[in-house]
Design an enzyme around this catalytic site. Structure first.
Site, short mmCIF file in Angstrom:
data_model
loop_
_atom_site.label_atom_id
_atom_site.label_comp_id
_atom_site.label_asym_id
_atom_site.label_seq_id
_atom_site.Cartn_x
_atom_site.Cartn_y
_atom_site.Cartn_z
N HIS A 70 35.75 -20.61 8.13
CA HIS A 70 36.33 -21.95 8.21
C HIS A 70 35.98 -22.85 7.03
O HIS A 70 36.84 -23.57 6.51
CB HIS A 70 35.84 -22.60 9.51
CG HIS A 70 36.41 -23.95 9.79
ND1 HIS A 70 37.77 -24.18 9.90
CD2 HIS A 70 35.81 -25.16 10.01
CE1 HIS A 70 37.97 -25.48 10.16
NE2 HIS A 70 36.81 -26.08 10.21
N HIS B 1 34.13 -20.97 12.19
CA HIS B 1 34.46 -21.86 13.30
C HIS B 1 34.47 -21.05 14.59
O HIS B 1 35.07 -19.97 14.64
CB HIS B 1 35.84 -22.50 13.06
CG HIS B 1 36.10 -23.68 13.94
ND1 HIS B 1 36.30 -23.56 15.30
CD2 HIS B 1 36.16 -25.00 13.67
CE1 HIS B 1 36.50 -24.77 15.82
NE2 HIS B 1 36.41 -25.66 14.84
N ARG C 119 27.82 -25.93 15.34
CA ARG C 119 28.79 -24.85 15.20
C ARG C 119 28.18 -23.46 15.02
O ARG C 119 28.66 -22.48 15.58
CB ARG C 119 29.63 -25.19 13.97
CG ARG C 119 30.98 -24.68 14.00
CD ARG C 119 31.79 -25.38 12.97
NE ARG C 119 32.47 -26.52 13.54
CZ ARG C 119 33.31 -27.28 12.84
NH1 ARG C 119 33.52 -27.03 11.57
NH2 ARG C 119 33.92 -28.28 13.42
N ARG D 229 27.45 -27.34 8.00
CA ARG D 229 28.09 -28.67 8.03
C ARG D 229 28.26 -29.17 9.47
O ARG D 229 28.70 -28.43 10.35
CB ARG D 229 29.46 -28.57 7.36
CG ARG D 229 30.27 -29.84 7.42
CD ARG D 229 31.60 -29.61 6.74
NE ARG D 229 32.38 -28.62 7.44
CZ ARG D 229 33.31 -28.88 8.34
NH1 ARG D 229 33.59 -30.13 8.67
NH2 ARG D 229 33.98 -27.92 8.92
N GLU E 221 32.31 -34.16 18.76
CA GLU E 221 32.41 -32.73 18.48
C GLU E 221 31.00 -32.16 18.46
O GLU E 221 30.02 -32.89 18.61
CB GLU E 221 33.13 -32.48 17.15
CG GLU E 221 34.61 -32.81 17.20
CD GLU E 221 35.31 -32.52 15.88
OE1 GLU E 221 34.90 -31.60 15.16
OE2 GLU E 221 36.27 -33.24 15.56
C1 SIN Z 1 37.82 -28.96 14.28
O1 SIN Z 1 38.72 -29.73 14.56
O2 SIN Z 1 37.20 -28.29 15.10
C2 SIN Z 1 37.44 -28.80 12.85
C3 SIN Z 1 36.71 -29.98 12.43
C4 SIN Z 1 35.87 -29.64 11.26
O3 SIN Z 1 35.91 -28.53 10.74
O4 SIN Z 1 35.10 -30.51 10.86
#
Ligand code: SIN
Length: 569
Positions: free
Chosen positions: A370, A260, A309, A405, A139
């Site tokens: 988020h 998010h 993010r 985070r 991610e």
């Molecule tokens: C996501 O699945 O994008 C959220 C994961 C997260 O907030 O750590």
């Protein structure tokens, strides 16, 4: 503005006693409860017999209803053959933009892999490759495949299922559902001695009562409902953070609210809980485009669509401003039907229910609230500034997230620090020690009118959301002050929640107004760059007069995390 130091409530109609109260039933709360009930680590005899400590889990809805079950992407840990804890540490520090507590991050990444293995032993079924290895994905902000997932994109639901099953099978744990925590009551010495609850039950415990105990763990989750649009469920009203402030605990860095980047856009003005489109979708190769089809993340960051993010959320908002669009698009058409079905069944079901086909159509997305990176300040064992009070999970600020985070570090944080709290409780709270006397009476003081919730959310989204400046934050503070004047003499769930939202929103706005720089997820248009003089934390307290104070605590230069390192070519 004057915020209540105690919630107005009927006098407790009952008092019960236990050893440890855990408030909240996500990964943080249930991990803590299970390990406390199991007994001392390393002692097989202790584990079989249990610790002898009585644990009471209190949850506002049913056990499985908190934020954990909504987690899609997964849980990050250095579990892959080519990955290391040092590389995970380096990625976490980069995302946290200088404000991570390096020791806390070291604990997270070093203890994380073993904690995930224990979750597997407990019965969590993570996805596996055809050769039986854990299937790991990537991610934003990660330089390695280290996100374990379950049910494709239903990781949180699977973890919650396993934890709930374990809790229900553990005799030393009692559960009270539909119980809202009101306040922590102090002992004569000023530590935490009891918690008042409103139980919406039909059994013995109904109405307002108090639970006396030797230790209290606040694992109440996030504060997302302070905004109009959020990925958080309706229960995320910051109850634990607000109760901690009222109890005199220090809350830290509440200005760092993560938005998010890819929340499904449901039309202008959509409010309440919004569907997430996991970052793992980009981890598997999806990319962002604007109205004209331009891949605007290219050239913005070395990781492009998989940048941390805050970088992606800001780039989306800038592009929306430049083009006048209300959202951007996520392109994952090339996945094809089979990959969508197997890898992202939850998101696919949501899209399909809304008439969207991600195999042939672009997905409209925009940032939404988020995750709270700040929270109740704790040390490495989860202890807060109030004796006997611990905090864990999203409600806490352990120092692992800093200003932003890293994706999928939150489930891991709840797991790792829940274990640490349990170990601390087990070594400091011997079974059978007498309860100490409470210090003061339990009369309530004030409560906001339930009806302020909507106006508060609209104001916070308008003036204290992703993009902030002094004028907007001043407006937000003024509006909150007016809302604080709307009191009621009718205490009930909606007004208690509204008071909690008002309390955390006021603390958030105070911190955001004070931090005159842009860093991580705190974006000030009037101070667009990070400022080394701001390399530190903002400690928030609720004073005796009901106002929020903010104290800047500089990080000593020797403790400022350096970025880069393993994983950063
Ligand atoms: C996501 O699945 O994008 C959220 C994961 C997260 O907030 O750590």
């Amino acid at each position: 503005m004057s915020l209540p130091r105690r919630l107005l409530a009927p006098a407790p109609g009952w008092i019960v006693e236990t050893d440890v109260v855990v408030v909240g039933s996500g990964i943080a709360g249930l991990t803590t409860a299970l390990r406390i009930a199991a007994g001392p680590v390393g002692s097989d005899a202790g584990r079989q017999a249990g610790s002898g400590l009585r644990v009471l889990v209190v949850t506002k809805d049913v056990l499985a209803a908190g934020s954990t079950r909504w987690a899609q992407g997964g849980i990050a840990a250095a579990l892959g053959p080519d990955d290391t804890a040092a590389a995970h540490l380096a990625d976490t520090l980069v995302a946290g933009v200088g404000l991570c507590d390096v020791e806390a991050v070291r604990v997270l990444v070093d203890e994380g892999p073993q904690a995930v293995r224990e979750l597997i032993e407990l019965g969590t079924r993570f996805d596996r490759t055809s050769t039986g290895e854990l299937s790991l994905t990537r991610e934003g902000g990660h330089h390695a495949d280290r996100i374990a997932h379950a049910g494709g994109d239903a990781t949180g639901a699977e973890i919650e299922r396993a934890l709930v099953a374990a809790v229900l099978a553990t005799p030393g744990i009692e559960v009270i559902e539909h119980a809202l925590v009101l306040d922590l009551l102090p002992t004569a010495a000023g530590g935490a001695g009891a918690v008042t609850l409103h139980v919406m039950g039909e059994g013995q415990l109904d109405g307002v009562g108090a639970v006396r105990a030797r230790a209290f763990v606040l694992a109440t989750g996030g504060i997302g409902q302070v905004y109009a649009a959020t990925t958080n469920p309706p229960v995320s009203t910051g109850d634990g953070v607000a109760a901690a402030l009222r109890a005199g605990a220090v809350v830290r860095d509440l200005e760092f609210v993560q938005f998010h980047p890819t929340v499904l856009w449901l039309g202008g003005g959509a409010a309440g809980q919004q569907p997430l489109v996991s970052e793992a979708v980009r981890g598997e190769g999806a990319f962002l485009v604007d109205e004209a089809g331009t891949r605007f993340m290219r050239g913005q960051h070395e990781l492009a669509d998989l940048a941390p993010r805050d970088v992606v959320a800001k780039a989306i908002l800038r592009r929306m401003r430049e083009t006048g669009a209300e959202h951007v698009w996520l392109d994952a058409r090339h996945f094809g039907a089979e990959k969508w079905r197997v890898r992202f069944p939850t998101i696919l079901a949501t899209l399909t229910s809304l008439g969207l086909d991600p195999v042939s159509q672009l997905i409209p997305v925009a940032p939404a609230c988020h995750y709270a990176s700040g929270g109740i300040a704790t040390d490495l064992t989860g202890r807060t500034s109030v004796a006997g009070l611990y905090a864990c999970g999203e409600a806490a600020c352990t120092g692992v997230h800093g200003a932003n985070r890293l994706a999928s570090n939150s489930l891991l944080e709840g797991l790792v620090f829940g274990r640490r709290i349990a170990d601390d409780v087990l070594s400091t709270v011997p079974a059978g020690t007498p309860l100490v006397d409470l210090g003061i009476d339990v009369r309530g003081m004030g409560v906001a009118a339930a009806g302020i919730r909507h106006a508060l959310q609209q104001e916070m989204s308008a003036d204290a959301g992703v993009i902030r400046d002094a004028a907007g934050l001043g407006r937000a503070a003024g509006s909150l002050q007016k809302l604080a004047a709307q009191r009621t003499s009718d205490p009930r769930t909606e007004s208690w929640e509204a008071t909690n939202l008002l309390t955390v929103a006021s603390a958030l706005v105070a911190a955001a107004g004070r931090r005159a720089e842009t860093r991580g997820s705190h974006w000030r248009e009037d101070y667009p760059e990070p400022d080394e003089d701001w390399c530190g934390h903002l400690d928030l307290r609720l004073g005796p007069d009901g106002t929020i104070t903010t104290d800047f605590v500089a990080i000593p230069s020797s403790a400022i995390p350096t970025t880069g390192g393993p994983g950063h070519a």
